[in-house]
Design a protein around this motif. Structure first.
Motif, PDB file in Angstrom:
ATOM      1  N   PHE A   8       5.580 -26.578 -80.916  1.00  0.00           N
ATOM      2  CA  PHE A   8       5.686 -25.152 -81.219  1.00  0.00           C
ATOM      3  C   PHE A   8       4.487 -24.374 -80.702  1.00  0.00           C
ATOM      4  O   PHE A   8       4.546 -23.167 -80.559  1.00  0.00           O
ATOM      5  N   THR A   9       3.385 -25.054 -80.353  1.00  0.00           N
ATOM      6  CA  THR A   9       2.262 -24.341 -79.749  1.00  0.00           C
ATOM      7  C   THR A   9       2.541 -24.024 -78.289  1.00  0.00           C
ATOM      8  O   THR A   9       1.868 -23.183 -77.701  1.00  0.00           O
ATOM      9  N   TYR A  10       3.518 -24.694 -77.685  1.00  0.00           N
ATOM     10  CA  TYR A  10       3.875 -24.412 -76.303  1.00  0.00           C
ATOM     11  C   TYR A  10       4.997 -23.385 -76.194  1.00  0.00           C
ATOM     12  O   TYR A  10       5.310 -22.932 -75.111  1.00  0.00           O
ATOM     13  N   SER A  11       5.626 -23.053 -77.287  1.00  0.00           N
ATOM     14  CA  SER A  11       6.651 -22.013 -77.279  1.00  0.00           C
ATOM     15  C   SER A  11       6.560 -21.210 -78.578  1.00  0.00           C
ATOM     16  O   SER A  11       7.428 -21.299 -79.441  1.00  0.00           O
ATOM     17  N   PRO A  12       5.470 -20.448 -78.728  1.00  0.00           N
ATOM     18  CA  PRO A  12       5.272 -19.716 -79.984  1.00  0.00           C
ATOM     19  C   PRO A  12       6.241 -18.541 -80.131  1.00  0.00           C
ATOM     20  O   PRO A  12       6.628 -17.909 -79.149  1.00  0.00           O
ATOM     21  N   TRP A  13       6.605 -18.296 -81.361  1.00  0.00           N
ATOM     22  CA  TRP A  13       7.454 -17.161 -81.676  1.00  0.00           C
ATOM     23  C   TRP A  13       6.578 -16.085 -82.302  1.00  0.00           C
ATOM     24  O   TRP A  13       5.712 -16.374 -83.107  1.00  0.00           O
ATOM     25  N   ILE A  55       2.995 -16.216 -84.525  1.00  0.00           N
ATOM     26  CA  ILE A  55       2.011 -15.174 -84.232  1.00  0.00           C
ATOM     27  C   ILE A  55       2.538 -13.855 -84.782  1.00  0.00           C
ATOM     28  O   ILE A  55       3.677 -13.480 -84.531  1.00  0.00           O
ATOM     29  N   LEU A  56       1.698 -13.156 -85.529  1.00  0.00           N
ATOM     30  CA  LEU A  56       2.041 -11.841 -86.068  1.00  0.00           C
ATOM     31  C   LEU A  56       1.330 -10.788 -85.231  1.00  0.00           C
ATOM     32  O   LEU A  56       0.107 -10.820 -85.087  1.00  0.00           O
ATOM     33  N   ILE A  57       2.098  -9.874 -84.649  1.00  0.00           N
ATOM     34  CA  ILE A  57       1.549  -8.789 -83.833  1.00  0.00           C
ATOM     35  C   ILE A  57       1.648  -7.500 -84.639  1.00  0.00           C
ATOM     36  O   ILE A  57       2.723  -7.137 -85.114  1.00  0.00           O
ATOM     37  N   VAL A  58       0.520  -6.809 -84.793  1.00  0.00           N
ATOM     38  CA  VAL A  58       0.464  -5.570 -85.560  1.00  0.00           C
ATOM     39  C   VAL A  58       0.128  -4.422 -84.622  1.00  0.00           C
ATOM     40  O   VAL A  58      -0.793  -4.524 -83.813  1.00  0.00           O
ATOM     41  N   THR A  59       0.882  -3.325 -84.726  1.00  0.00           N
ATOM     42  CA  THR A  59       0.592  -2.106 -83.972  1.00  0.00           C
ATOM     43  C   THR A  59       0.496  -0.943 -84.945  1.00  0.00           C
ATOM     44  O   THR A  59       1.141  -0.938 -85.982  1.00  0.00           O
ATOM     45  N   GLY A  60      -0.320   0.029 -84.598  1.00  0.00           N
ATOM     46  CA  GLY A  60      -0.450   1.240 -85.403  1.00  0.00           C
ATOM     47  C   GLY A  60      -1.503   1.117 -86.485  1.00  0.00           C
ATOM     48  O   GLY A  60      -1.897   0.020 -86.871  1.00  0.00           O
ATOM     49  N   PRO A  61      -1.985   2.270 -86.994  1.00  0.00           N
ATOM     50  CA  PRO A  61      -2.962   2.249 -88.072  1.00  0.00           C
ATOM     51  C   PRO A  61      -2.290   1.850 -89.381  1.00  0.00           C
ATOM     52  O   PRO A  61      -1.100   2.092 -89.577  1.00  0.00           O
ATOM     53  N   VAL A  62      -3.043   1.238 -90.245  1.00  0.00           N
ATOM     54  CA  VAL A  62      -2.480   0.802 -91.523  1.00  0.00           C
ATOM     55  C   VAL A  62      -2.509   1.965 -92.504  1.00  0.00           C
ATOM     56  O   VAL A  62      -3.569   2.460 -92.868  1.00  0.00           O
ATOM     57  N   THR A  63      -1.332   2.398 -92.912  1.00  0.00           N
ATOM     58  CA  THR A  63      -1.246   3.453 -93.920  1.00  0.00           C
ATOM     59  C   THR A  63      -1.336   2.832 -95.302  1.00  0.00           C
ATOM     60  O   THR A  63      -1.082   1.642 -95.482  1.00  0.00           O
ATOM     61  N   LYS A  64      -1.706   3.650 -96.278  1.00  0.00           N
ATOM     62  CA  LYS A  64      -1.794   3.142 -97.648  1.00  0.00           C
ATOM     63  C   LYS A  64      -0.425   2.718 -98.164  1.00  0.00           C
ATOM     64  O   LYS A  64      -0.315   1.835 -98.998  1.00  0.00           O
ATOM     65  N   HIS A  65       0.612   3.338 -97.623  1.00  0.00           N
ATOM     66  CA  HIS A  65       1.972   2.996 -98.041  1.00  0.00           C
ATOM     67  C   HIS A  65       2.400   1.630 -97.506  1.00  0.00           C
ATOM     68  O   HIS A  65       3.080   0.876 -98.195  1.00  0.00           O
ATOM     69  N   VAL A  77       4.545 -15.448 -93.029  1.00  0.00           N
ATOM     70  CA  VAL A  77       4.359 -16.203 -91.789  1.00  0.00           C
ATOM     71  C   VAL A  77       3.782 -17.568 -92.168  1.00  0.00           C
ATOM     72  O   VAL A  77       2.756 -17.638 -92.837  1.00  0.00           O
ATOM     73  N   PRO A  78       4.436 -18.655 -91.756  1.00  0.00           N
ATOM     74  CA  PRO A  78       3.953 -19.985 -92.153  1.00  0.00           C
ATOM     75  C   PRO A  78       2.632 -20.340 -91.479  1.00  0.00           C
ATOM     76  O   PRO A  78       2.320 -19.854 -90.393  1.00  0.00           O
ATOM     77  N   ASN A  79       1.875 -21.204 -92.127  1.00  0.00           N
ATOM     78  CA  ASN A  79       0.610 -21.692 -91.569  1.00  0.00           C
ATOM     79  C   ASN A  79       0.878 -22.816 -90.590  1.00  0.00           C
ATOM     80  O   ASN A  79       1.814 -23.566 -90.790  1.00  0.00           O
ATOM     81  N   PRO A  80       0.094 -22.967 -89.564  1.00  0.00           N
ATOM     82  CA  PRO A  80      -0.999 -22.110 -89.116  1.00  0.00           C
ATOM     83  C   PRO A  80      -0.458 -20.866 -88.428  1.00  0.00           C
ATOM     84  O   PRO A  80       0.567 -20.926 -87.750  1.00  0.00           O
ATOM     85  N   ARG A 143      -3.275 -23.348 -80.872  1.00  0.00           N
ATOM     86  CA  ARG A 143      -3.413 -24.758 -80.464  1.00  0.00           C
ATOM     87  C   ARG A 143      -4.613 -25.415 -81.136  1.00  0.00           C
ATOM     88  O   ARG A 143      -4.540 -26.567 -81.552  1.00  0.00           O
ATOM     89  N   GLU A 144      -5.727 -24.693 -81.231  1.00  0.00           N
ATOM     90  CA  GLU A 144      -6.904 -25.248 -81.904  1.00  0.00           C
ATOM     91  C   GLU A 144      -6.620 -25.513 -83.375  1.00  0.00           C
ATOM     92  O   GLU A 144      -7.040 -26.543 -83.904  1.00  0.00           O
ATOM     93  N   ARG A 145      -5.921 -24.606 -84.016  1.00  0.00           N
ATOM     94  CA  ARG A 145      -5.620 -24.772 -85.445  1.00  0.00           C
ATOM     95  C   ARG A 145      -4.658 -25.922 -85.701  1.00  0.00           C
ATOM     96  O   ARG A 145      -4.648 -26.492 -86.779  1.00  0.00           O
ATOM     97  N   CYS A 146      -3.834 -26.232 -84.690  1.00  0.00           N
ATOM     98  CA  CYS A 146      -2.901 -27.356 -84.827  1.00  0.00           C
ATOM     99  C   CYS A 146      -3.517 -28.668 -84.379  1.00  0.00           C
ATOM    100  O   CYS A 146      -2.916 -29.722 -84.546  1.00  0.00           O
ATOM    101  N   GLY A 147      -4.687 -28.595 -83.760  1.00  0.00           N
ATOM    102  CA  GLY A 147      -5.330 -29.808 -83.277  1.00  0.00           C
ATOM    103  C   GLY A 147      -4.800 -30.308 -81.952  1.00  0.00           C
ATOM    104  O   GLY A 147      -4.940 -31.477 -81.616  1.00  0.00           O
ATOM    105  N   VAL A 148      -4.179 -29.415 -81.175  1.00  0.00           N
ATOM    106  CA  VAL A 148      -3.632 -29.784 -79.866  1.00  0.00           C
ATOM    107  C   VAL A 148      -4.738 -29.638 -78.829  1.00  0.00           C
ATOM    108  O   VAL A 148      -5.345 -28.580 -78.700  1.00  0.00           O
ATOM    109  N   VAL A 149      -4.984 -30.691 -78.077  1.00  0.00           N
ATOM    110  CA  VAL A 149      -5.975 -30.663 -77.013  1.00  0.00           C
ATOM    111  C   VAL A 149      -5.308 -30.168 -75.757  1.00  0.00           C
ATOM    112  O   VAL A 149      -4.186 -30.555 -75.443  1.00  0.00           O
TER     113      VAL A 149
END
Length: 150
Positions: A8-13, A55-65, A77-80, A143-149
């Motif tokens: 899954f490190t070679y084809s991340p969603w 991978i979580l991609i965030v765009t825009g400023p964070v509103t209080k709402h 989002v599951p770890n790692p 990849r580092e978090r999964c221990g993949v060299v």
């Protein structure tokens, strides 16, 4: 390390979370997904549920709402997992910050005010090439978090 962990490190969603703003970064992110730039050649796929994302991609400023919803999505989002903030607004709050750089009545600031961010892609809006570079950096962190060299 199991086979699934390595693969899954070679084809991340990725999951895209729009926190607010002008949609400029969203348009550039969609451009990176189109056939012209074709991030799927790196194995990157956009998913509709954070429960399937690496991978979580965030765009825009964070509103209080949106802040409590952002925390909830981050926890789904599951770890790692790796978080990428795209654009000046997601990195620091951008033009939506107060003149002194503090929060306003509706805006908390960048995504790192609410969740931990691993990769920052600055620009207003960043070009698709910069977004792809940020996602590739996120893949190396994953990849580092999964221990993949390499």
């Amino acid at each position: 390390m199991g086979f699934k962990q390595k693969m899954f490190t070679y084809s991340p969603w990725v999951y895209h979370l729009h926190a607010g703003g002008c949609n400029g970064c969203d348009i550039e992110l969609v451009a990176a997904l189109t056939p012209r730039f074709d991030v799927e050649r790196f194995g990157i796929k956009l998913v509709t549920s954070p429960r399937h994302a690496d991978i979580l991609i965030v765009t825009g400023p964070v509103t209080k709402h949106i802040a409590p919803f952002m925390k909830r999505v981050y926890m789904q989002v599951p770890n790692p997992k790796v978080v990428v903030a795209i654009g000046s607004c997601a990195c620091s709050g951008g033009i939506f910050n107060d003149v002194e750089g503090g929060e306003t009545y509706a805006i908390l600031g960048g995504a790192d005010k609410v969740i931990p961010v691993d990769v920052f892609v600055s620009g207003c809006p960043p070009k698709p090439e910069a977004i792809i570079n940020g996602v590739v950096k996120a893949i190396s962190i994953l990849r580092e978090r999964c221990g993949v060299v390499k």
